[in-house]
Design a protein around this motif. Sequence first.
Motif, PDB file in Angstrom:
ATOM      1  N   GLU A   1      55.780  -8.127   7.858  1.00 15.38           N
ATOM      2  CA  GLU A   1      55.707  -7.470   7.501  1.00 15.38           C
ATOM      3  C   GLU A   1      55.118  -6.207   8.192  1.00 15.38           C
ATOM      4  O   GLU A   1      53.494  -6.081   8.281  1.00 15.38           O
ATOM      5  CB  GLU A   1      55.171  -6.831   6.497  1.00 15.38           C
ATOM      6  N   GLU A   2      56.088  -5.111   8.534  1.00 11.00           N
ATOM      7  CA  GLU A   2      55.125  -3.649   9.198  1.00 11.00           C
ATOM      8  C   GLU A   2      54.040  -3.592   8.084  1.00 11.00           C
ATOM      9  O   GLU A   2      54.359  -3.089   6.388  1.00 11.00           O
ATOM     10  CB  GLU A   2      56.385  -2.718   9.044  1.00 11.00           C
ATOM     11  N   ARG A   3      52.847  -3.264   8.455  1.00 14.83           N
ATOM     12  CA  ARG A   3      51.691  -2.570   7.855  1.00 14.83           C
ATOM     13  C   ARG A   3      52.412  -0.927   7.086  1.00 14.83           C
ATOM     14  O   ARG A   3      52.474  -0.133   8.534  1.00 14.83           O
ATOM     15  CB  ARG A   3      50.668  -2.767   8.477  1.00 14.83           C
ATOM     16  N   PRO A   4      52.347  -0.942   6.348  1.00 10.87           N
ATOM     17  CA  PRO A   4      52.577   0.253   5.686  1.00 10.87           C
ATOM     18  C   PRO A   4      52.010   1.308   6.231  1.00 10.87           C
ATOM     19  O   PRO A   4      50.702   1.114   6.064  1.00 10.87           O
ATOM     20  CB  PRO A   4      52.769   0.174   4.314  1.00 10.87           C
ATOM     21  N   SER A   5      52.088   2.680   7.077  1.00  9.61           N
ATOM     22  CA  SER A   5      51.549   3.024   7.664  1.00  9.61           C
ATOM     23  C   SER A   5      51.170   4.780   7.084  1.00  9.61           C
ATOM     24  O   SER A   5      50.267   4.874   6.854  1.00  9.61           O
ATOM     25  CB  SER A   5      51.451   3.673   9.027  1.00  9.61           C
ATOM     26  N   THR A   6      52.006   4.433   5.257  1.00  9.29           N
ATOM     27  CA  THR A   6      51.904   5.408   4.796  1.00  9.29           C
ATOM     28  C   THR A   6      51.354   4.453   2.562  1.00  9.29           C
ATOM     29  O   THR A   6      52.554   3.188   2.899  1.00  9.29           O
ATOM     30  CB  THR A   6      53.157   6.626   4.436  1.00  9.29           C
ATOM     31  N   SER A   7      51.104   5.049   2.129  1.00  9.61           N
ATOM     32  CA  SER A   7      50.182   3.724   1.084  1.00  9.61           C
ATOM     33  C   SER A   7      51.152   5.480   0.386  1.00  9.61           C
ATOM     34  O   SER A   7      51.007   6.953   0.317  1.00  9.61           O
ATOM     35  CB  SER A   7      49.443   3.629  -0.126  1.00  9.61           C
ATOM     36  N   LEU A   8      51.872   5.082  -1.033  1.00  9.04           N
ATOM     37  CA  LEU A   8      52.005   6.900  -2.145  1.00  9.04           C
ATOM     38  C   LEU A   8      50.416   7.287  -2.761  1.00  9.04           C
ATOM     39  O   LEU A   8      50.985   8.126  -3.804  1.00  9.04           O
ATOM     40  CB  LEU A   8      53.515   6.592  -2.747  1.00  9.04           C
ATOM     41  N   THR A   9      49.953   5.856  -2.792  1.00 11.15           N
ATOM     42  CA  THR A   9      48.707   6.853  -3.601  1.00 11.15           C
ATOM     43  C   THR A   9      47.260   6.874  -2.671  1.00 11.15           C
ATOM     44  O   THR A   9      47.079   8.105  -2.882  1.00 11.15           O
ATOM     45  CB  THR A   9      48.463   5.468  -4.322  1.00 11.15           C
ATOM     46  N   LYS A  10      47.138   6.422  -1.751  1.00  9.17           N
ATOM     47  CA  LYS A  10      45.739   6.188  -0.893  1.00  9.17           C
ATOM     48  C   LYS A  10      46.030   7.508   0.583  1.00  9.17           C
ATOM     49  O   LYS A  10      47.235   7.382   0.804  1.00  9.17           O
ATOM     50  CB  LYS A  10      44.705   5.479  -0.946  1.00  9.17           C
ATOM     51  N   PRO A  11      45.263   8.258   0.785  1.00 12.62           N
ATOM     52  CA  PRO A  11      45.855   9.051   1.536  1.00 12.62           C
ATOM     53  C   PRO A  11      45.745   8.179   2.971  1.00 12.62           C
ATOM     54  O   PRO A  11      44.767   7.411   3.014  1.00 12.62           O
ATOM     55  CB  PRO A  11      44.525  10.154   1.562  1.00 12.62           C
ATOM     56  N   VAL A  12      46.484   8.456   4.342  1.00 10.94           N
ATOM     57  CA  VAL A  12      46.885   7.845   5.076  1.00 10.94           C
ATOM     58  C   VAL A  12      45.720   9.016   6.093  1.00 10.94           C
ATOM     59  O   VAL A  12      45.935   9.929   6.780  1.00 10.94           O
ATOM     60  CB  VAL A  12      48.040   7.656   5.768  1.00 10.94           C
ATOM     61  N   VAL A  13      44.903   8.745   6.985  1.00  8.40           N
ATOM     62  CA  VAL A  13      44.144  10.116   7.659  1.00  8.40           C
ATOM     63  C   VAL A  13      44.168   9.171   9.238  1.00  8.40           C
ATOM     64  O   VAL A  13      44.083   7.994   9.263  1.00  8.40           O
ATOM     65  CB  VAL A  13      42.894   9.347   6.924  1.00  8.40           C
ATOM     66  N   ASN A  14      44.371  10.077   9.996  1.00 13.02           N
ATOM     67  CA  ASN A  14      44.174  10.102  11.087  1.00 13.02           C
ATOM     68  C   ASN A  14      45.111   8.923  11.904  1.00 13.02           C
ATOM     69  O   ASN A  14      44.263   7.787  12.772  1.00 13.02           O
ATOM     70  CB  ASN A  14      43.376   9.987  11.719  1.00 13.02           C
ATOM     71  N   ASP A  15      46.401   8.066  11.235  1.00 13.58           N
ATOM     72  CA  ASP A  15      47.168   7.300  11.201  1.00 13.58           C
ATOM     73  C   ASP A  15      48.803   7.155  11.608  1.00 13.58           C
ATOM     74  O   ASP A  15      48.940   6.768  10.304  1.00 13.58           O
ATOM     75  CB  ASP A  15      46.809   6.057  11.098  1.00 13.58           C
TER      76      ASP A  15
ATOM     77  N   PHE B   1      60.159  15.392  20.524  1.00 16.88           N
ATOM     78  CA  PHE B   1      58.767  15.032  21.116  1.00 16.88           C
ATOM     79  C   PHE B   1      58.195  14.334  20.236  1.00 16.88           C
ATOM     80  O   PHE B   1      57.918  14.475  18.681  1.00 16.88           O
ATOM     81  CB  PHE B   1      58.231  16.283  21.608  1.00 16.88           C
ATOM     82  N   THR B   2      57.387  13.223  20.253  1.00 15.15           N
ATOM     83  CA  THR B   2      56.240  11.977  19.056  1.00 15.15           C
ATOM     84  C   THR B   2      55.833  12.647  19.685  1.00 15.15           C
ATOM     85  O   THR B   2      55.070  11.983  20.395  1.00 15.15           O
ATOM     86  CB  THR B   2      57.240  10.611  19.465  1.00 15.15           C
ATOM     87  N   ILE B   3      54.077  13.181  18.520  1.00 17.48           N
ATOM     88  CA  ILE B   3      53.497  12.844  19.027  1.00 17.48           C
ATOM     89  C   ILE B   3      52.249  11.417  17.705  1.00 17.48           C
ATOM     90  O   ILE B   3      52.558  11.406  16.831  1.00 17.48           O
ATOM     91  CB  ILE B   3      52.145  13.847  18.214  1.00 17.48           C
ATOM     92  N   ARG B   4      51.637  10.635  17.912  1.00 15.06           N
ATOM     93  CA  ARG B   4      50.888   9.463  17.724  1.00 15.06           C
ATOM     94  C   ARG B   4      49.638  10.106  17.408  1.00 15.06           C
ATOM     95  O   ARG B   4      49.128   9.633  18.670  1.00 15.06           O
ATOM     96  CB  ARG B   4      51.433   8.004  17.888  1.00 15.06           C
ATOM     97  N   ALA B   5      49.295   9.768  16.106  1.00 15.46           N
ATOM     98  CA  ALA B   5      48.388   9.943  16.041  1.00 15.46           C
ATOM     99  C   ALA B   5      47.585   9.300  15.353  1.00 15.46           C
ATOM    100  O   ALA B   5      47.538   8.756  14.394  1.00 15.46           O
ATOM    101  CB  ALA B   5      47.914  10.860  15.042  1.00 15.46           C
ATOM    102  N   ASN B   6      46.063   7.989  16.102  1.00 15.47           N
ATOM    103  CA  ASN B   6      45.619   6.733  15.444  1.00 15.47           C
ATOM    104  C   ASN B   6      44.468   6.716  15.728  1.00 15.47           C
ATOM    105  O   ASN B   6      43.714   6.875  16.771  1.00 15.47           O
ATOM    106  CB  ASN B   6      46.915   5.945  15.804  1.00 15.47           C
ATOM    107  N   LYS B   7      43.702   7.034  13.953  1.00 15.10           N
ATOM    108  CA  LYS B   7      42.094   6.894  14.674  1.00 15.10           C
ATOM    109  C   LYS B   7      41.761   5.301  14.641  1.00 15.10           C
ATOM    110  O   LYS B   7      40.593   5.308  15.800  1.00 15.10           O
ATOM    111  CB  LYS B   7      41.364   6.939  13.425  1.00 15.10           C
ATOM    112  N   ASP B   8      42.063   4.264  15.277  1.00 17.01           N
ATOM    113  CA  ASP B   8      42.101   2.995  16.451  1.00 17.01           C
ATOM    114  C   ASP B   8      42.821   3.331  17.732  1.00 17.01           C
ATOM    115  O   ASP B   8      41.696   1.805  18.056  1.00 17.01           O
ATOM    116  CB  ASP B   8      42.446   1.704  15.819  1.00 17.01           C
ATOM    117  N   GLY B   9      42.923   4.600  18.163  1.00 19.10           N
ATOM    118  CA  GLY B   9      43.063   4.548  19.491  1.00 19.10           C
ATOM    119  C   GLY B   9      44.505   3.482  19.250  1.00 19.10           C
ATOM    120  O   GLY B   9      44.518   3.298  21.276  1.00 19.10           O
ATOM    121  N   TYR B  10      45.156   3.466  18.940  1.00 25.65           N
ATOM    122  CA  TYR B  10      46.288   2.453  19.369  1.00 25.65           C
ATOM    123  C   TYR B  10      47.579   3.848  20.159  1.00 25.65           C
ATOM    124  O   TYR B  10      48.025   5.379  19.434  1.00 25.65           O
ATOM    125  CB  TYR B  10      47.159   1.933  18.226  1.00 25.65           C
TER     126      TYR B  10
END
Lengths: 348, 348, 631, 631
Positions: free
Chosen positions: C9-23, C71-80
């Motif tokens: 399963e794709e790790r959900p990059s968003t969840s409805l409960t907690k904030p998704v920061v820099n990803d 145009f797609t910007i990907r921001a990713n704290k882990d550097g991906y």
Amino acid sequence: MPTATPSPKKKKVNRIGLELPIYRGSKTTLCAGCGHNAISERVVDACFTMGIQPDRVVKLSGIGCSSKSPAYFLGSAHGFNAVHGRMPSVGTGAMLANKDLVAIGVSGDGDTGAIGIGQFVHLMRRNLPMVYIIEDNGCYGLTKGQFSPTADVGSTLKTGVVNDLAPIDTCALAIELGATFVARSFSGDKKQLTALLKAALSHRGIAMLDVLSPCVTFNDHEGSTKSYSYAKSHEEPIEEIDFVPYFEDITVEYEPGTTREVTLHDGSRLFLKKLDEGYNATDRAQAMRVLRETRARGEFATGLVFVDPVAEDFVTSLNLVDEPLASLSEGRVRPSRSVLDDIMGGLR
Amino acid sequence: MPTATPSPKKKKVNRIGLELPIYRGSKTTLCAGCGHNAISERVVDACFTMGIQPDRVVKLSGIGCSSKSPAYFLGSAHGFNAVHGRMPSVGTGAMLANKDLVAIGVSGDGDTGAIGIGQFVHLMRRNLPMVYIIEDNGCYGLTKGQFSPTADVGSTLKTGVVNDLAPIDTCALAIELGATFVARSFSGDKKQLTALLKAALSHRGIAMLDVLSPCVTFNDHEGSTKSYSYAKSHEEPIEEIDFVPYFEDITVEYEPGTTREVTLHDGSRLFLKKLDEGYNATDRAQAMRVLRETRARGEFATGLVFVDPVAEDFVTSLNLVDEPLASLSEGRVRPSRSVLDDIMGGLR
Amino acid sequence: MPASDLAVEERPSTSLTKPVVNDFSIQVATVNGSGSQTANLVLLRSIFQMGVPVSGKNLFPSNIAGLPTWFTIRANKDGYIARKKEIDVLVAMNAETAREDVLGLRAGAVVVYDEPLKLDTVRDDLIFYPVPFDTLVGEVSRDVKLRRRVRNMIYDGVLAKLFGVEIDEMEKALRKQFGTKPKVVEINREALDVGYAFADAKLEKRDHFRVEPMEGNQGRILIDGNAASAVGCLMAGVTVVAWYPITPSSSLCETLISYLRRYRVDKKTGKATFAVVQAEDEIAALGMAIGGGWAGARSMTATSGPGISLMGEFAGLAYYSEVPCVVFDVQRVGPSTGLPTRTAQGDVLSTAFLSHGDSRHPLLFPCSPEECFEMAISAFDLAERFQTPVFVLSDLDLGMNTWMANEFEYPDKPMDRGKVLDEDTLERIGRFGRYRDVDGDGITYRSIPGTSMPAYFCRGSGHNEWGQYSERSDDYKKNVDRLTRKFETARNWMPAPIVEINRKARIGIVAYGTTHWAVVESRDQLVAEADLQTSYYRLRAYPFRSALASFIERHDRVYVIEQNRDAQMSTLMRIELRAELAGRLRSVLHYSGEPIDARSITDDVLIQEGYRVEYSAFSGAVPQDAGVGGE
Amino acid sequence: MPASDLAVEERPSTSLTKPVVNDFSIQVATVNGSGSQTANLVLLRSIFQMGVPVSGKNLFPSNIAGLPTWFTIRANKDGYIARKKEIDVLVAMNAETAREDVLGLRAGAVVVYDEPLKLDTVRDDLIFYPVPFDTLVGEVSRDVKLRRRVRNMIYDGVLAKLFGVEIDEMEKALRKQFGTKPKVVEINREALDVGYAFADAKLEKRDHFRVEPMEGNQGRILIDGNAASAVGCLMAGVTVVAWYPITPSSSLCETLISYLRRYRVDKKTGKATFAVVQAEDEIAALGMAIGGGWAGARSMTATSGPGISLMGEFAGLAYYSEVPCVVFDVQRVGPSTGLPTRTAQGDVLSTAFLSHGDSRHPLLFPCSPEECFEMAISAFDLAERFQTPVFVLSDLDLGMNTWMANEFEYPDKPMDRGKVLDEDTLERIGRFGRYRDVDGDGITYRSIPGTSMPAYFCRGSGHNEWGQYSERSDDYKKNVDRLTRKFETARNWMPAPIVEINRKARIGIVAYGTTHWAVVESRDQLVAEADLQTSYYRLRAYPFRSALASFIERHDRVYVIEQNRDAQMSTLMRIELRAELAGRLRSVLHYSGEPIDARSITDDVLIQEGYRVEYSAFSGAVPQDAGVGGE
Ligand SMILES: Cc1ncc(C[n+]2csc(CCOP(=O)(O)OP(=O)(O)O)c2C)c(N)n1
Ligand SMILES: Cc1ncc(C[n+]2csc(CCOP(=O)(O)OP(=O)(O)O)c2C)c(N)n1
Ligand code: SF4
Ligand code: SF4
Ligand SMILES: [Mg+2]
Ligand SMILES: [Mg+2]
């Protein structure tokens, strides 16, 4: 090479102290009587007389019998026998690398007019400093006689194919494209050709010489506008696969303003019209007109057809440093650490 | 396409009973105001008016914004968007395969003048029956504005590079090479361009049209001989990466014999000089002279510059059977058993 | 091979409960020529300035104006920073594609859109933020012309507010772009503010994506690969540049020209230490580079696939007559004109064997701007050392997209001009033979025209070791065998691979060029999702080092991952490897024209490893027609 | 692998005791342009007419006149017609090379020479026959011009007498050559007689070589491969021919033109059913062939290596836009201009992958004039069936040398014009989609301009199955995957290999094209000399059939024998084969520019099989410099 043991009587040297043999190349492998050989000799003469420094010369060519010629003059100069029809670009690169070089390009009418016409057009347009000689025999010598784009209308091949297409006039084309030195001559006209070559070597910019140069082996212009079929029946019994007869060079001499008929080895005739002494070569429109008119009469105007002695050449227009780019030291071509810092700064 | 349910009032049809929309192509993807679009419309008009059978037309092009145009006219005709600069050879092959086709080639000044100049030269020389349109904007539109070989001396790129090379005059070149129909026009001159296209479609042989066609997005001729920099300061605040403004088409109308100044979208000016009604287009020398003289005045001569209505075209000169080669049945192209026997007999 | 199945399963990059920061990833769908590029770059740069790893990828059509662009910007704290298939935030500005764009989103995604498009009626499982751009732009300016031009900047303002991008960073980014034009900065800043104010007043934050400052980008720059190559060429001391425009390589030369004009013109005399020619075509461009290289210049050209195909004859000449020059091939999707504005690694095979006869060329494969820079320098050194054309195979993704990179390091080694004949050498070797292998490494000495060293005749026809014309069998064979030897020598001079051996891994991965970035991420996914450990061998050049065989030896199966249909690098490997090792090779191929993404690799590897995967391996980020499946 | 060593000895083709009948080779060393070609062909043809299997190979320089040329005739009763390294009889006419030529002979060989050359002083282990050509030619004619031209015919007369070639067969051959010119026949016959009379009167036969009539050549012809291809094209119904001269392909088109003018012009109207253009270069030539193919003609071009390299871009266009055309590549030695008058099989790899992007082309490999003829016909059928450029890879040895062949058979199948859209098909398939795979074989229907079928827009850029411009990933992928499928379909339509399974053999041999003839002889040598049984797989096309894998499966080791440096066909095989099978491949490579010979193969195979061989694998027929060994 000058001999190790100097001969007793003083050899003739040119203004930079070199003897004629230095300007020769290796033994020709072209057919006996081929006009191309005569042209090589004229290049030797001209360079010797002008006192050109052989190690400053680069000889360039494409592919063809004509394109082999650079091996047969100036043996001590660098040479580059490139690919078919694309020598102009190689020459351009070389002149950019080292603007002090003297570039002598040799091409054929096939090499220039067919596969190479694109690079020819842009070479003329750029006005690259280079002497560009077309050894023009109206056929593809090296691949055994097919038509080139300067073949006469009506020429016939052994397969029976007849050429219906009008020849490209490389001189008119060069002038239209802005070339700054355009001349035509005949391989057998020692005096004129040497003089033109000397002038070409003195010109800064493209110096284009279309030199009519009979192919004694294949350019058999039966039925062409500039020839007549002569005593063909005599020839019948000697026809044979793969036999290349031995011919003497043709030489001609004639006065400015006069017309001269030259009979080629196959009996065909060439009409050369030497430009008047009073001819003003700096008028582009007039040059085009003379070319058109002589052509209409079935003649070839010979001499310096057009020259623009003041136009800036391509290399000069680039405003390069004085030293050849090729020999600039690392310090001059690799910017300093601060330059890289500067660039990085703009990207942070 | 004609609608399935015929509309009550009768639609306008041409002499072969077709309506105008049949001659349209798909929606353009070129910039708004691009001269190329106007040219496509003129091709539609001309073909409609002439009653050209769309399924006999082949549309050919190279690569570039201009070379996309064939998709935008005559949607029901076959098209071939070939490689950059080499459409003439593809067109030649097609016409040999089927001499009944009507070939309309569209090229750009880069496609023709740079990479394609070699094929252009030989196309003109061969006098192939084909309408060959150069949509001439003096730049490479599709690759974002670099100089083409018809760029004006003095034009400047954003990199700061200035064009020092004189433009190639494709009309003069074509005439010099023996083309039999040579014209120049302006994309916005509906009347003249349509008339020239119609004449071109009626010509048997190469019909070369150099159509000045402003690139509204890149051809910003600051400092060029044919423009003046206008109100540049007004423009400063709107400069932005990747912003292509929307422009209206430029249209002009002017009388034969007169000169007309056209202001392009960037403020640069173009001087068009329409040839006199009395102009005799069959005189090659005069045509060259007129081109040279107007050019010297910074003008473009427009109209039918040269035509030779009698010269034999290339395909005719091949003396082909009446039916197109492409549709000859096996029986006509595969020789009989006896032919093979005959050949074998000669080799035994 | 693991027997167990696994539902990935794709790790959900968003969840409805907690904030998704820099990803998360933001896709802006517009029309080209509408000036959105500025807004996009400002957005990208401001996130970058906040220290968050980012990448920006532009999917644009092969025309100038009026067609859809993403145009797609990907921001990713882990550097991906590879492309990611899922879009988290869509900015829908293009009426033509908006519906399809929205339909392509995963549930829960965010849509910022131009209000009149009424996209909220399309689906009800997304978070919609309507923005009345036309109304808002009226607040910025009355001038119709100006309005059209700053309209896009408004969405930057909106996004700034929504996701917490600092507006001052945006202004800083604006200044970077328009440094010399204060009026432009000013009006754009106004547009930003209008967007920001609107979002502040009218939009209630309902998603969980956030940008927060972090310390990710010290010492880093933002640059595209072509510019990086240009800096490399500048620093390599290139002197002759001949080129012909073609997407996606044009900007390499154009950027280089700008740098050369700035840094390589003598301040005092105004004279240049370089020559640039826009040639009439690619044949002429390579011809000029060859002429330059022969005459002693560091010379180059840059092109893309169609240009490479045209260079065949000259490439063979340079190989056989041994003339140094550098050719950049910024690859795009072929065959033929193909998709000129899409990325691929499709020229590997045809370039390795470019030209008839037995021709073979060294290739370099940069994966990043740093490597574009470094390999540009190496390419010139290698070309002169081995007297042969060296091809640098970049691609559109690397060349034209915006990448984070470490600041480039000033070259620590002097230029390697190779075996150029000088007086000392001449004395040592005795008689000069242009093609005489005095040192036994296959590399011979060359003299340069215009220096007073002995001349030779350079030719594409047969020659002996003295440089004389020869049609003799023995001369021919001796010469081409030496060329083979030279190519063998080159192996160990080529940039070494980057190898990461994982002692627990039974599986190896081989990749090159831009594929690297998706591999990095995929390897982590493989561990996280299936506990599949892998080793990694990043190829950086052809001919290969012997380490390649050792790497394969260590592993049961080796996946060669590349962006072409025909497994081109894998093919080159098979040719050289012992059969037993060749048998361990598997391929993961991605050839949609969009940059490869980690998910595609992970799924493909897992399937080949015998896992069950719920995802289909192929589905582009550009939404696909319903009825039009794969094969 | 056999453990025993074996000292291999060349079977002496001459013995000093008993006569050697119909088994020897004659080499005539002359200067090109001297007209010896006539004498050589007459000699060849007269032996052929006597029923003895022969082949004639010309080793000529890349110039027009004045350089050394060697013409070698091999007569062999067993039908071995490959080149043989040993020369049994030398006719030394060229002062420049005579010494070297004589030094290169094995002991016991025969030398017929021009007396003033005094070759009998060079060695004393040969049989010398001096002939005073200049004196003899005086008996033929007083005319200096004529003398030079018939001088060579004298050696034919001498050889006729010495070896028993019937003089009437020579006259017959002369007539064949000069049919329409009785005066030429007459004077040449005189020269023959003079030579014959001289040998009769002055030369004492001291060697043992003899030609005797046999029944070997019924139903056979003498022809070169280019002429055979030309006959094939004629019969294939070619309609558009565009070409650019280049050695060694020029004679293909030139012969074709002659045939077309003779057999394809309407007797009544004088009008032609073909169009031929000498193009301005190879790019234009292929462009014209493509234009012709697109517009429905059977179109072609012919070239050699440099031309192929120039055709890269157009080849990719034809592949991707799916336009049929046929390209003959008569291979010569590369890279670059290389040795234009020498033979090689060096364009296999670069032609298979010609063009950037994922391009791939079908290749045909004729080994004989019969196959030149048949494959020319197949090539047009395949090109139209698969709507793709088809390359026929011949070589200089095949194309320009004189071969025996069985008379060609009239094609028994009608032309295959492939899937051309007509009204019935249109009705059946419904809507026309140029790139829609209705039949599932990857081949789609095409409509032809000028017929009233629906039009489409042919392009090298991205397109969907309806032929519309598309930049969509899914369209792109679907299309190139179909191209792969089409290529797969093509496999089983390609000319099948000729396979000879030897149940006793552990070893297989794979070869293609002209290499075949030396393989035939070498396999017999392997059995005779080392009792080494082999199976044989003669490849005739790429893509390969699945039979190739089965063949390799049956054998422990498989030798791929080819005439290039880089094992190009073996490379193509490795790419496709399972690793385990790829591991069984070995290479025998010959790349001296001279046609491969059996001895070289036999020795190389034996060495690789672990035998000890006394011979060195490489030594050309052209005598080699003493000090200049190979590697
Ligand atoms: C790409 C390429 N195509 C074709 C050839 C074959 N070729 C060699 S020389 C030549 C024509 C030479 O004609 P020209 O330039 O007039 O020279 P000439 O031999 O007549 O002096 C041709 C076609 C080649 N070497 N390379
Ligand atoms: C072989 C090759 N080189 C370069 C390109 C890139 N290219 C595409 S269009 C073009 C120039 C187009 O200029 P022009 O013909 O004047 O057309 P315009 O766009 O100005 O109408 C170039 C260089 C290409 N497609 N193919
Ligand atoms: S073939 Fe013709 S051009 Fe060539 S060398 Fe002989 S005479 Fe000269
Ligand atoms: S870029 Fe220029 S040439 Fe191209 S479509 Fe736009 S206006 Fe026309
Ligand atoms: Mg010639
Ligand atoms: Mg243009």
